[in-house]
Each structure stands twice: as C-alpha cells, then as structure tokens.
Design an enzyme around this catalytic site. Structure first.
Site, short mmCIF file in Angstrom:
data_model
loop_
_atom_site.label_atom_id
_atom_site.label_comp_id
_atom_site.label_asym_id
_atom_site.label_seq_id
_atom_site.Cartn_x
_atom_site.Cartn_y
_atom_site.Cartn_z
N GLY A 113 -51.03 -32.60 -51.02
CA GLY A 113 -51.45 -31.37 -50.34
C GLY A 113 -52.86 -31.51 -49.77
CB THR A 114 -55.95 -32.88 -51.33
OG1 THR A 114 -55.76 -32.09 -52.49
CG2 THR A 114 -57.42 -32.97 -51.00
CE1 TYR A 142 -52.18 -28.47 -67.29
CE2 TYR A 142 -50.40 -27.86 -68.77
CZ TYR A 142 -51.03 -27.77 -67.54
OH TYR A 142 -50.50 -26.97 -66.56
CG MET A 143 -53.42 -33.24 -75.07
SD MET A 143 -52.91 -33.67 -76.70
CE MET A 143 -54.28 -34.68 -77.21
CB ILE A 144 -51.68 -37.59 -70.21
CG1 ILE A 144 -50.90 -37.96 -71.47
CG2 ILE A 144 -51.73 -38.75 -69.23
CD1 ILE A 144 -49.45 -38.31 -71.24
NE ARG A 145 -53.23 -31.91 -65.46
CZ ARG A 145 -53.11 -31.04 -64.47
NH1 ARG A 145 -52.06 -31.08 -63.70
NH2 ARG A 145 -54.03 -30.14 -64.25
N GLY A 170 -54.66 -30.94 -58.71
CA GLY A 170 -54.67 -31.09 -60.17
C GLY A 170 -55.58 -32.20 -60.65
CG ASP A 209 -46.88 -37.26 -60.81
OD1 ASP A 209 -47.34 -37.26 -61.96
OD2 ASP A 209 -46.45 -36.24 -60.25
N GLY A 268 -44.58 -36.35 -63.82
CA GLY A 268 -43.69 -36.98 -62.85
C GLY A 268 -42.85 -35.89 -62.22
P1 ATP Z 1 -51.62 -32.52 -56.95
O1 ATP Z 1 -50.28 -32.13 -56.41
O2 ATP Z 1 -51.69 -33.95 -57.36
O3 ATP Z 1 -52.13 -31.61 -57.98
P2 ATP Z 1 -52.48 -31.70 -54.35
O4 ATP Z 1 -53.60 -32.13 -53.50
O5 ATP Z 1 -51.11 -31.93 -53.79
O6 ATP Z 1 -52.67 -32.42 -55.74
P3 ATP Z 1 -52.29 -28.86 -53.96
O7 ATP Z 1 -52.65 -27.75 -54.88
O8 ATP Z 1 -50.91 -28.89 -53.42
O9 ATP Z 1 -52.63 -30.18 -54.77
O10 ATP Z 1 -53.28 -28.88 -52.71
C1 ATP Z 1 -54.68 -28.99 -52.87
C2 ATP Z 1 -55.39 -28.33 -51.73
O11 ATP Z 1 -54.84 -28.75 -50.49
C3 ATP Z 1 -55.30 -26.82 -51.78
O12 ATP Z 1 -56.58 -26.30 -51.56
C4 ATP Z 1 -54.32 -26.46 -50.68
O13 ATP Z 1 -54.67 -25.24 -50.05
C5 ATP Z 1 -54.45 -27.61 -49.70
N1 ATP Z 1 -53.16 -27.89 -49.09
C6 ATP Z 1 -51.99 -28.13 -49.71
N2 ATP Z 1 -50.99 -28.33 -48.82
C7 ATP Z 1 -51.55 -28.22 -47.59
C8 ATP Z 1 -51.05 -28.32 -46.26
N3 ATP Z 1 -49.78 -28.59 -46.00
N4 ATP Z 1 -51.93 -28.12 -45.25
C9 ATP Z 1 -53.22 -27.84 -45.48
N5 ATP Z 1 -53.75 -27.74 -46.72
C10 ATP Z 1 -52.94 -27.92 -47.75
MG MG Z 2 -49.26 -32.09 -54.70
#
Ligand code: ATP
Ligand code: MG
Length: 485
Positions: A197-198, A382-385, A107, A226, A270
């Site tokens: 996730g990233t 969304y405005m904050i982000r 995000g 967050d 959050g």
């Molecule tokens: P935010 O939650 O702050 O928006 P994020 O990085 O957690 O950011 P996600 O959409 O969960 O956002 O993940 C971003 C990227 O990371 C995506 O391309 C997703 O495929 C990859 N990803 C997420 N979780 C995993 C994981 N456990 N292993 C490998 N890749 C992952």
């Molecule tokens: Mg995430």
C-alpha cells in the site's frame, strides 16, 4: 563473445531479438528507473571518502544492469533487467542543498529502525548531508506537521529496538497535501519505507512530483514481513520472523509432547503468501502439517486434515500444525457469517483462522470421534513483528538503505531498492506493486516441505501438473486485499 553481444545490446535497444551463435535470443526488456530531468553533474563526494578509497571499483556504471532471470533457456528472451544499485561517479545533488525526509507507513516489521538509521547515517557519513527530517506517524505526518530532525546521534541506538522510531499509521494518504508539503518544506529527497500500500502511495507521490516538475527524488524501501514483494529476492525482517516463529513452534511442540493426544496449532503471519510458515516449518522439523493461503486444504474425508491428525496422534501421541493467517479464510468467513470489515487503508480484515481451526479440530475429536485431545493454540504474530532484526537482517537493511541513498543522490526517482538475483538493483515502483510474490506450489521448495513433513498435499495432481493451481490462486489473491486485525 556472447558477453560482448549482450553488452552491446544493453546500450543499443535496436538490437532486440538478435540471436547469438548458440541460438540464445538476445531480447532485452529494460525496466530502467527514471532520472529527475537534467543529468547528474556534480562529482560524487565519495571520491574523497576514506571508506571508499580502498574499494577496487568505487562507482557503478549507469549502464550496468541486473537481469531478473538468472537462468536463460535456449530460444528464450534474456528478459527483464534493472539498473544496478550503487554509488555513481556523478551525483545530481550538491550535499549542502539536500533536504531529505524519511517516513514509515503500514504494519510493523523487524528492521525498520535499522533502515531509518542507515539512511540517516548513509546520507551524513557518505554524502555530508545534515538536513534530514523524520516525518512522524506515516503519510498523514506530512500534513499534520509532525516532524523531527534526524542526525546520526539521534538514531544511533534505534536498530536495537523493534517497531518504528518514526511511528506509523494506516490510511491518510492524500497525494496533493503530501506533495504540497514536500514543496513548502523544500524537501528534495523522500525516502518511503512501507509495504505494498505504501509503495502504491509512493508511486502517486512520484507521479505528482513529476507532474509539477519538482526536482525531487522519491525512493521507496519495500517492507513486508511476509516476503510477498514481487521482483526482489527477499524482504527485510523475513529472516528474523522465521527465526522467531521457530521459537513459537518449539513451544507448541514442548507443550503437546508433554500431554496425551496433544494438538498444537501455531498461527504465523502470511496474508497472501505462506513464506514464513513454509520456511519456519522447513527450519523447525517439529511441524507435522503446514497450511498456507496458496494451498487449499479440506478437513473431512479421505486425505483430509482430520484423518491426518488422527493418524499422527496414533503414531506419535502428538501433532503440531502451523498455519499462515491467510489460509482457509473462505471457511472461516462461511462459519462466522461475518460482513467484510476494512481497516483505515481499505484492506479487508482477516478472520482468525487459528481459533477457527482449533475449534474445528476440538469439536471433531471430542464430539465425532469421542476422543479426548489436548489443544494448545499459540498466536505469536504480534510478538514476532515487534522484535528487533537479527544479524543478517541488520546487514541487509544497511545495504538497502545505502543503495537508496546512492540512488537518490544520483538523481534516480520513482524507484524501490532490493536484491534481484542477489545483486542490489533500482526497480521502478510500479514493477513491485503490480503483482505479488507467492509460494508457487509447483516450485521445488513446496515439494521439499511436503517431503519433509510427509503431510497430504490436498491437491489433485492433474491440476498441479497442468499448472492450473497457481493460476487459480493468483487470480483469487489478486481479487482480495487483506490485512491483519
Ligand atoms: P503492510 O500491508 O505490510 O502493513 P502497507 O504499506 O501495505 O503495509 P497499508 O496500511 O495498506 O500498509 O498502507 C500504508 C499507507 O499507504 C497508508 O497510509 C495508506 O493510506 C497508503 N495506501 C495504501 N494503499 C494505497 C493506494 N492504493 N494508493 C495510495 N496510498 C495507499
Ligand atoms: Mg499491505
């Protein structure tokens, strides 16, 4: 004397569990970032840099560490520590051999563009690197061949804009395809900006790179509006978000002050942690009650939210409630009877607790209490982000980007950057992905908020005293994976 004992301890792990004269346990738990195999051997070009010529101590010793715990109590181990970030005297890469790439995933958050800009400018101005690729549209951009060449000129103005210049996406993380692509393109430095996730994805890329024996540095720059990333003091964009959130709270306050029985509800970001809601509430002083995911609340009965709202309406004629998007999700799920929806990254989608709470309050006062209220619901998320980062975040993003560049140039890999006790450090990626930072209800900051708003705590004080609340909530949070719709 103690300092010298500690120094010796850092370089000599055999001295673990030694005690100094005052009884402090000198145990070390090093969490040191990995190097690409082979030691750095080239002189750092910053030797010749005008910018660094005036710095008292240009280079950081690879032996220097930053401790996670700043206050160490007697009879306690000194604890976990990380390598201090900064330029090293010897670097691993020759500038002309560097082929770097930058990618942004997940995000949006204020400051992403500043980090991109400063990685590009840092690599170019400090290390003379001019081969930098922007991978467009998140992880899938690696193999869908969307790239552009990044130069200081191309990124010159991007920090003035919100969003991400490189675009972003969810899902699409395919480790094999991504590393194939890194190999095919001859990339040897990968800078990955994104949330939890990233960073998990970055850890997989690092492991695969290591497995294939590639000489590639993988650096993560943690992003979360967050502020829920573990270990580091604060995440970038957080200050900007708190500042902007205050404007929404102010708007709600102006609205409800101007009408009879005005009830303002402001939903802030959050998902697992209520830092933005907590800090915006503390900063604003217009908030009567702040609800966060970590602190369970209830509506009806003695000490419940309805009773509190009624009391404030009687006292002041208006009330402002701030709530974090992850608060009260269990109630919303019950009332909506929804199935769990997930996004492309596999995160469970959040239900709109703001709309739900507004409706509950409206129903209670009009139908049960037979009292007319003026409900104003504001959702500024969304405005904050989307806004560009403020001055302090811009400076912070610059430090993060420059630390990442120094680390990758020195040959560190599989690391993220961030301040630990206000000193920038290199932290192994796995350390920041294994847990999440949440508001601890038993810490002073939440107590300060309760004292400032004088709202009910909705908690059984025995549970708080025993520390049961935090543990239960951590477990609850670890069992879910949520994202905004
Ligand atoms: P935010 O939650 O702050 O928006 P994020 O990085 O957690 O950011 P996600 O959409 O969960 O956002 O993940 C971003 C990227 O990371 C995506 O391309 C997703 O495929 C990859 N990803 C997420 N979780 C995993 C994981 N456990 N292993 C490998 N890749 C992952
Ligand atoms: Mg995430």
């Amino acid at each position: 004397r103690r300092r010298s004992a500690i120094r010796a301890q850092v370089s000599d792990p055999s001295r673990c569990r030694e005690t100094d004269d005052d009884g402090f346990v000198l145990e070390d738990v090093p969490h040191l970032t990995n190097f690409i195999p082979d030691l750095p051997s080239y002189p750092n070009p910053l030797h010749k840099s005008q910018a660094y010529a005036i710095v008292k101590q240009t280079f950081v010793s690879p032996e220097d560490v930053v401790a996670e715990e700043i206050v160490v109590q007697k009879d306690s181990p000194r604890g976990v520590h990380f390598r201090r970030a900064g330029p090293r005297e010897k670097v691993y890469f020759k500038s002309e051999e560097v082929r770097a790439c930058v990618v942004t995933c997940g995000g949006l958050c204020p400051g992403i563009n500043t980090v991109i800009r400063e990685i590009v400018c840092g690599l170019n101005y400090m290390y003379g690197v001019d081969d930098i690729l922007g991978i467009e549209g998140g992880y899938r951009g690696f193999y869908s061949k969307n790239t552009l060449q990044l130069t200081p000129k191309v990124v010159n103005d991007i920090h003035k804009r919100g969003g991400t210049f490189l675009r972003t996406s969810r899902g699409g993380h395919d480790t094999q395809k991504i590393v194939d692509n890194i190999q095919d393109r001859g990339i040897n430095q990968v800078y990955i900006i994104g949330g939890d996730g990233t960073q998990k994805g970055a850890a997989l890329i690092y492991q695969e790179v290591e497995k294939r024996g590639l000489q590639v540095a993988v650096a993560g720059i943690p992003k979360t509006i967050d502020n829920d990333i573990a270990v580091i003091d604060k995440s970038f964009g957080f200050d900007t978000a708190v500042e902007e959130a205050q404007r929404a709270i102010n708007a709600a306050h102006v609205e409800v002050e101007s009408v009879e029985n005005g009830v303002g509800v402001v939903k802030l970001m959050g998902r697992y942690s209520g830092f933005i809601a907590m800090f915006a509430t503390l900063a604003s002083r217009d908030v009567d009650c702040c609800l966060i995911p970590e602190s369970p609340f209830y509506l009806e009965g003695k000490g419940g939210l309805f009773e509190f709202v009624e009391q404030r309406l009687k006292e002041n004629g208006h009330v402002v409630i701030v709530l974090a998007e992850g608060a009260g999700q269990e109630y919303v799920a019950q009332s909506m009877h929804t199935v769990n929806e997930r996004d492309a990254s596999g995160n469970r989608l959040l239900l709109d607790v703001g709309l739900w709470l507004s409706q509950q309050i409206k129903d209670h006062f009009t139908k049960v209490q037979k009292m007319a209220i003026n409900m104003k619901y504001i959702d500024p998320t969304y405005m904050i982000r989307a806004i560009p980062s403020n001055a302090s975040d811009n400076i912070y993003c610059t430090l993060l980007a420059q630390s990442a560049v120094h680390g990758a140039m020195a040959g560190y890999t599989g690391f993220t950057v961030g301040p630990v006790n206000s000193r920038h450090a290199y932290i192994p990626i796995s350390r920041v992905t294994e847990t999440q930072n949440i508001v601890k209800l038993t810490d002073r900051m939440w107590a300060r908020l309760l004292a400032s708003t004088n709202q009910p705590s909705f908690l059984n004080s025995d549970e708080v005293m025993l520390g049961k609340v935090d543990r239960a909530i951590i477990e609850q949070i670890n069992n879910r994976k949520i994202t905004s719709i």
